[in-house]
Design an enzyme around this catalytic site. Structure first.
Site, PDB file in Angstrom:
ATOM      1  N   ASP A  31       0.834  -1.206   0.000  1.00 41.56           N
ATOM      2  CA  ASP A  31       0.000   0.000   0.000  1.00 41.56           C
ATOM      3  C   ASP A  31       0.866   1.252   0.000  1.00 41.56           C
ATOM      4  O   ASP A  31       0.578   2.238  -0.695  1.00 41.56           O
ATOM      5  CB  ASP A  31      -0.908   0.020   1.234  1.00 41.56           C
ATOM      6  CG  ASP A  31      -2.028  -1.001   1.135  1.00 41.56           C
ATOM      7  OD1 ASP A  31      -2.782  -1.109   2.105  1.00 41.56           O
ATOM      8  OD2 ASP A  31      -2.142  -1.669   0.092  1.00 41.56           O
ATOM      9  N   SER A  80     -12.320   7.253  -1.958  1.00 35.90           N
ATOM     10  CA  SER A  80     -11.314   6.676  -1.067  1.00 35.90           C
ATOM     11  C   SER A  80     -10.827   7.744  -0.104  1.00 35.90           C
ATOM     12  O   SER A  80     -11.066   8.934  -0.292  1.00 35.90           O
ATOM     13  CB  SER A  80     -10.139   6.135  -1.878  1.00 35.90           C
ATOM     14  OG  SER A  80      -9.544   7.185  -2.607  1.00 35.90           O
ATOM     15  N   LEU A  81     -10.114   7.325   0.924  1.00 38.66           N
ATOM     16  CA  LEU A  81      -9.534   8.260   1.893  1.00 38.66           C
ATOM     17  C   LEU A  81      -8.049   8.418   1.617  1.00 38.66           C
ATOM     18  O   LEU A  81      -7.371   7.462   1.217  1.00 38.66           O
ATOM     19  CB  LEU A  81      -9.721   7.749   3.326  1.00 38.66           C
ATOM     20  CG  LEU A  81     -11.158   7.642   3.840  1.00 38.66           C
ATOM     21  CD1 LEU A  81     -11.154   7.118   5.263  1.00 38.66           C
ATOM     22  CD2 LEU A  81     -11.875   8.977   3.763  1.00 38.66           C
ATOM     23  N   GLU A 110     -11.960   6.157  14.531  1.00 39.93           N
ATOM     24  CA  GLU A 110     -12.584   4.847  14.369  1.00 39.93           C
ATOM     25  C   GLU A 110     -11.544   3.840  13.908  1.00 39.93           C
ATOM     26  O   GLU A 110     -10.521   4.206  13.318  1.00 39.93           O
ATOM     27  CB  GLU A 110     -13.705   4.922  13.327  1.00 39.93           C
ATOM     28  CG  GLU A 110     -14.766   5.973  13.618  1.00 39.93           C
ATOM     29  CD  GLU A 110     -15.707   6.174  12.447  1.00 39.93           C
ATOM     30  OE1 GLU A 110     -15.605   5.415  11.461  1.00 39.93           O
ATOM     31  OE2 GLU A 110     -16.535   7.106  12.494  1.00 39.93           O
ATOM     32  N   LYS A 112     -10.041   1.117  11.417  1.00 42.31           N
ATOM     33  CA  LYS A 112     -10.087   0.918   9.962  1.00 42.31           C
ATOM     34  C   LYS A 112     -10.089  -0.583   9.690  1.00 42.31           C
ATOM     35  O   LYS A 112      -9.055  -1.247   9.794  1.00 42.31           O
ATOM     36  CB  LYS A 112      -8.898   1.584   9.281  1.00 42.31           C
ATOM     37  CG  LYS A 112      -8.942   1.533   7.765  1.00 42.31           C
ATOM     38  CD  LYS A 112      -7.776   2.307   7.155  1.00 42.31           C
ATOM     39  CE  LYS A 112      -7.854   2.294   5.637  1.00 42.31           C
ATOM     40  NZ  LYS A 112      -7.739   0.934   5.073  1.00 42.31           N
ATOM     41  N   ASP A 114     -10.247  -4.216   7.889  1.00 42.06           N
ATOM     42  CA  ASP A 114      -9.573  -4.771   6.710  1.00 42.06           C
ATOM     43  C   ASP A 114     -10.523  -5.735   6.010  1.00 42.06           C
ATOM     44  O   ASP A 114     -10.429  -6.949   6.159  1.00 42.06           O
ATOM     45  CB  ASP A 114      -8.283  -5.481   7.138  1.00 42.06           C
ATOM     46  CG  ASP A 114      -7.306  -5.614   5.987  1.00 42.06           C
ATOM     47  OD1 ASP A 114      -7.522  -4.966   4.950  1.00 42.06           O
ATOM     48  OD2 ASP A 114      -6.336  -6.374   6.123  1.00 42.06           O
ATOM     49  N   TYR A 221     -20.464   2.240   9.353  1.00 44.09           N
ATOM     50  CA  TYR A 221     -19.733   3.359   9.938  1.00 44.09           C
ATOM     51  C   TYR A 221     -19.995   4.719   9.296  1.00 44.09           C
ATOM     52  O   TYR A 221     -19.358   5.706   9.662  1.00 44.09           O
ATOM     53  CB  TYR A 221     -18.231   3.087   9.892  1.00 44.09           C
ATOM     54  CG  TYR A 221     -17.688   2.631   8.550  1.00 44.09           C
ATOM     55  CD1 TYR A 221     -17.751   3.440   7.423  1.00 44.09           C
ATOM     56  CD2 TYR A 221     -17.097   1.369   8.416  1.00 44.09           C
ATOM     57  CE1 TYR A 221     -17.255   3.027   6.201  1.00 44.09           C
ATOM     58  CE2 TYR A 221     -16.593   0.947   7.202  1.00 44.09           C
ATOM     59  CZ  TYR A 221     -16.667   1.783   6.100  1.00 44.09           C
ATOM     60  OH  TYR A 221     -16.180   1.367   4.880  1.00 44.09           O
ATOM     61  N   LYS A 284     -12.327  11.406  11.276  1.00 45.26           N
ATOM     62  CA  LYS A 284     -13.377  12.147  10.584  1.00 45.26           C
ATOM     63  C   LYS A 284     -13.779  13.361  11.416  1.00 45.26           C
ATOM     64  O   LYS A 284     -13.991  13.243  12.632  1.00 45.26           O
ATOM     65  CB  LYS A 284     -14.624  11.280  10.379  1.00 45.26           C
ATOM     66  CG  LYS A 284     -14.415  10.024   9.560  1.00 45.26           C
ATOM     67  CD  LYS A 284     -15.682   9.164   9.558  1.00 45.26           C
ATOM     68  CE  LYS A 284     -15.466   7.846   8.845  1.00 45.26           C
ATOM     69  NZ  LYS A 284     -16.650   6.945   8.979  1.00 45.26           N
ATOM     70  N   LYS A 308      -2.386   4.549   8.523  1.00 46.04           N
ATOM     71  CA  LYS A 308      -2.070   3.141   8.300  1.00 46.04           C
ATOM     72  C   LYS A 308      -0.981   2.695   9.271  1.00 46.04           C
ATOM     73  O   LYS A 308       0.063   3.348   9.398  1.00 46.04           O
ATOM     74  CB  LYS A 308      -1.607   2.914   6.859  1.00 46.04           C
ATOM     75  CG  LYS A 308      -2.619   3.340   5.803  1.00 46.04           C
ATOM     76  CD  LYS A 308      -3.862   2.468   5.822  1.00 46.04           C
ATOM     77  CE  LYS A 308      -3.643   1.108   5.227  1.00 46.04           C
ATOM     78  NZ  LYS A 308      -3.415   1.114   3.783  1.00 46.04           N
ATOM     79  N   CYS A 402      16.269 -18.938 -19.462  1.00 45.46           N
ATOM     80  CA  CYS A 402      14.852 -19.045 -19.126  1.00 45.46           C
ATOM     81  C   CYS A 402      14.563 -20.379 -18.454  1.00 45.46           C
ATOM     82  O   CYS A 402      14.913 -21.435 -19.007  1.00 45.46           O
ATOM     83  CB  CYS A 402      14.002 -18.897 -20.392  1.00 45.46           C
ATOM     84  SG  CYS A 402      12.228 -19.129 -20.106  1.00 45.46           S
ATOM     85  N   CYS A 405      12.028 -22.372 -21.098  1.00 47.53           N
ATOM     86  CA  CYS A 405      12.401 -22.827 -22.445  1.00 47.53           C
ATOM     87  C   CYS A 405      13.910 -22.903 -22.659  1.00 47.53           C
ATOM     88  O   CYS A 405      14.363 -23.386 -23.711  1.00 47.53           O
ATOM     89  CB  CYS A 405      11.770 -21.925 -23.506  1.00 47.53           C
ATOM     90  SG  CYS A 405      12.478 -20.251 -23.563  1.00 47.53           S
ATOM     91  N   CYS A 420      13.086 -13.201 -21.188  1.00 48.50           N
ATOM     92  CA  CYS A 420      13.291 -14.306 -22.116  1.00 48.50           C
ATOM     93  C   CYS A 420      12.896 -13.810 -23.508  1.00 48.50           C
ATOM     94  O   CYS A 420      11.734 -13.444 -23.727  1.00 48.50           O
ATOM     95  CB  CYS A 420      12.449 -15.509 -21.727  1.00 48.50           C
ATOM     96  SG  CYS A 420      12.421 -16.801 -23.009  1.00 48.50           S
ATOM     97  N   CYS A 426       8.063 -19.754 -25.980  1.00 52.69           N
ATOM     98  CA  CYS A 426       8.175 -19.956 -24.532  1.00 52.69           C
ATOM     99  C   CYS A 426       6.761 -20.122 -23.962  1.00 52.69           C
ATOM    100  O   CYS A 426       5.950 -19.187 -24.039  1.00 52.69           O
ATOM    101  CB  CYS A 426       8.876 -18.750 -23.904  1.00 52.69           C
ATOM    102  SG  CYS A 426       9.169 -18.918 -22.128  1.00 52.69           S
TER     103      CYS A 426
END
Length: 666
Positions: A31, A80-81, A110, A112, A114, A221, A284, A308, A402, A405, A420, A426
């Site tokens: 993230d 989004s935030l 609050e 967050k 997941d 929420y 908020k 985060k 590779c 191959c 490759c 391949c």
């Protein structure tokens, strides 16, 4: 690399990572790394508005749309935030709010969660519709699946509004996630990577009876809109709890910055004691009038932000390294690890990205390595404890040939990846190009997943994308896991793909550096595959947004005899290799030639994408934000207040959807 090339490169990267994260549920970067790329692009686009693009990743929230569900427009966009990662960034947010409001304010802190975001609409106290975030403007209608979640009320009680929306997060508690994975392991099925992906995948199941057997839960929420019981966010949530909703717990109202930091510090430690995953804290402004005063940016509210948590770190042993070959031939190293518990899941593998990463870490087999989950999802090796290394440990060397191959690998100047070069023989490259070709944003051939493509390849039925159009139902029906019904559906999908428009066909060809947006740009400038194939480097680079790297890639593609032969085979089976004269974008001379537009809000007659397409078709230009260069702001319902205020300040003409459609009538 000049500024325009940097912008295009960042857009391509972010489009790719958006797709991996929101569509495939297989993120490749953390993230934090994604946010850093996004911020680079925002800064460049702000400094250079002349290269704005309505399809830029900065103008969207990553998409989780699924074609098998009905798409529904959000009455209020699901934005989004903005993310913060340290106390300094939280302080900056708090001080910005204080400067703009110039009055006392309270901040609601609050957890967050997941999981996966959901919007629930109720009418007369009954659940009317449940819609995923989607691209922020439109989402998938997953009402039948959501009705199986017991914590979501189907009938409310009390003094609820006649019609309203409430938003929250659907998630899987850790105990339920572990139980699901034990069942899958016993059945020989692949395990879910983490509770977030499992929750998102559950909502996309076509059989709601299967969803009902999964222990999904939901916290609510947020109530958007204007017709709400109070002008306080927290008091509205208290009202919602009275109506029967399971409101997010552990909310705290803070009056000072130090109280916010106390809340963050407490939950950074205490989150491990919760029965579900959280990855941060949401802040908020509580008062809705103050929220309105603060307004929105193009992609997020100014009155809210998320903090985060730092990723957890664990130490384990490096057992071996695999080398995987992708569609473009890029070889990616993947570390195999001794299983270790990290952030609630067992980690066995981690990406090493490229040869330079391996060299910088000086990896040896059986090293004690430090791993972390960036954004709590992607495991990666961040360091080595050399004091624990054996004197006989073997250094990890990047392969020279590779692994699929055997071809000698090549590395272009200035690039980190080794490739490759055996692109036509391949196997993973061949299969990867076919998977790209059938993708939703390309030819959109449903029913052909990676396993089926592998099956077709192993049975000698498909060696390039043109072979798809020679398949017959009886050939498919004899393959394992298929049957007559599935075979007939796949053939129908393949035949239907011949109607896919030229820009998506060009994108589907998989020309290096030609993503979805670049394909549209090229199709505007060169309205047929023949015109594009004959274009020289000068003509290509005179096209807006096309730099030397893309121009050289296009020229190299059409200079290859194998590619030219493929184009002819696709032409012979009926694919659309030129723009339709009725819908082809007009570079000049159209009704909107020389005019720039900004689209904002939701509309009754056309979708936002359809309006933007009409602008391009009639020679106009789509802008992502209102500026002095904007001629018209096409205003729909619930449009962004920031755009409206800027348009009024700059004297930009504001028109309705009906006014706009009159402009393009013939």
């Amino acid at each position: 690399m000049d500024i325009r090339q940097q912008i295009n490169h960042l857009r391509e990267q972010l489009h790719h990572h958006n797709h991996c994260y929101y569509v495939l549920n297989q993120p490749e970067i953390t993230d934090r790394e994604f946010d850093a790329l996004m911020q680079q692009l925002i800064d460049l686009e702000t400094a250079h508005p002349e290269w704005s693009d309505p399809n830029s990743p900065t103008q969207r929230v990553g998409s989780d749309l699924n074609q098998e569900f009905t798409q529904v427009a959000h009455v209020y966009p699901m934005l989004s935030l903005g993310n913060t990662y340290n106390q300094g960034e939280v302080t900056d947010f708090y001080q910005r709010v204080a400067r703009q409001l110039q009055t006392p304010f309270e901040v609601v802190c609050e957890l967050k969660f997941d999981g996966t975001a959901i919007g629930l609409t109720y009418e007369n106290g009954k659940l009317l519709r449940a819609v995923t975030r989607g691209d922020g403007t439109r989402g998938d209608d997953v009402t039948d699946n959501v009705k199986t979640i017991k914590s979501i009320p189907l009938q409310l009680h009390g003094d609820y509004p006649q019609r309203f929306e409430i938003r929250g997060e659907i998630f899987l508690p850790r105990a339920g996630f572990d139980a699901m994975n034990r069942e899958r392991e016993a059945a020989g099925e692949p395990l879910f990577a983490n509770p977030r992906n499992a929750a998102a995948g559950s909502l996309k199941l076509q059989n709601s009876a299967l969803v009902a057997r999964r222990p999904l839960d939901c916290f609510l929420y947020y109530l958007p809109g204007g017709d709400l019981p109070t002008r306080s966010h927290r008091h509205n949530l208290e009202k919602a709890a009275d109506w029967g909703f399971k409101i997010a717990p552990h909310l705290r109202v803070c009056h000072r910055l130090d109280e916010i930091f106390e809340f963050i510090d407490h939950w950074d430690k205490a989150r491990r004691d919760l029965p579900y995953d959280i990855d941060g804290i949401v802040l908020k402004v509580d008062n809705l009038d103050q929220q309105d005063e603060l307004g929105f940016t193009a992609k997020s509210p100014r009155w809210a932000i998320s903090y985060k948590f730092q990723a957890e770190v664990a130490t384990t042993r490096l057992l071996s390294v695999d080398f995987q070959v992708g569609r473009t031939g890029a070889v990616t190293p993947v570390a195999n690890l001794a299983p270790v518990l990290l952030a609630g899941t067992t980690v066995k593998r981690a990406s090493l990205h490229n040869a330079d990463i391996i060299a910088s870490l000086d990896l040896h087999l059986n090293d004690a390595v430090h791993i972390e989950k960036g954004g709590e999802i992607i495991p990666k090796i961040t360091g080595v404890d050399e004091s624990l290394r054996s004197t006989t440990a073997q250094r990890v060397e990047f392969v020279t040939h590779c692994p699929e191959c055997g071809s000698p690998l090549a590395r272009e100047t200035g690039e980190a990846a080794w490739y490759c070069p055996n692109q036509y023989h391949c196997p993973p490259q061949i299969k990867g190009r076919i998977e790209h070709f059938i993708g939703r944003k390309a030819m959109n051939i449903d029913g052909l997943g990676s396993e089926t493509i592998d099956l077709l390849f192993r049975n000698g039925l498909v060696r390039d994308v043109s072979d798809l159009y020679r398949l017959e139902a009886w050939q498919l029906a004899t393959l394992e896991r298929l049957g007559e019904k599935s075979a007939a559906k796949i053939i129908e999908q393949i035949q239907g793909s011949t109607r896919v428009p030229y820009p998506r066909v060009l994108f589907a060809l998989g020309i290096r550096f030609v993503g979805e947006t670049v394909a549209k740009v090229l199709c505007r400038a060169f309205p047929s595959i023949d015109a594009l194939s004959q274009a020289g480097e000068t003509a290509l680079m005179e096209t807006p947004e096309i730099g030397p790297r893309i121009a050289r890639s296009v020229i190299d593609f059409f200079a290859d005899d194998t590619n030219r032969a493929l184009i002819e085979r696709l032409r012979n089976v009926g694919l659309t290799l030129q723009a339709d004269s009725d819908t082809a974008p007009s570079a000049s001379g159209g009704a909107l030639s020389g005019l720039s537009f900004v689209i904002s809000g939701t509309f009754a007659i056309k979708s936002r994408d359809e309006l933007k397409q009409l602008i391009e078709q009639h020679g106009g230009k789509n802008l992502s934000s209102v500026s002095a260069k904007t001629n018209y702001l096409v205003a729909g319902q619930n449009m962004g207040p920031a755009k409206l205020a800027t348009a009024e300040k700059l004297g930009v003409k504001i028109i309705s959807e009906e006014d706009f459609l009159k402009m393009v009538e013939h």
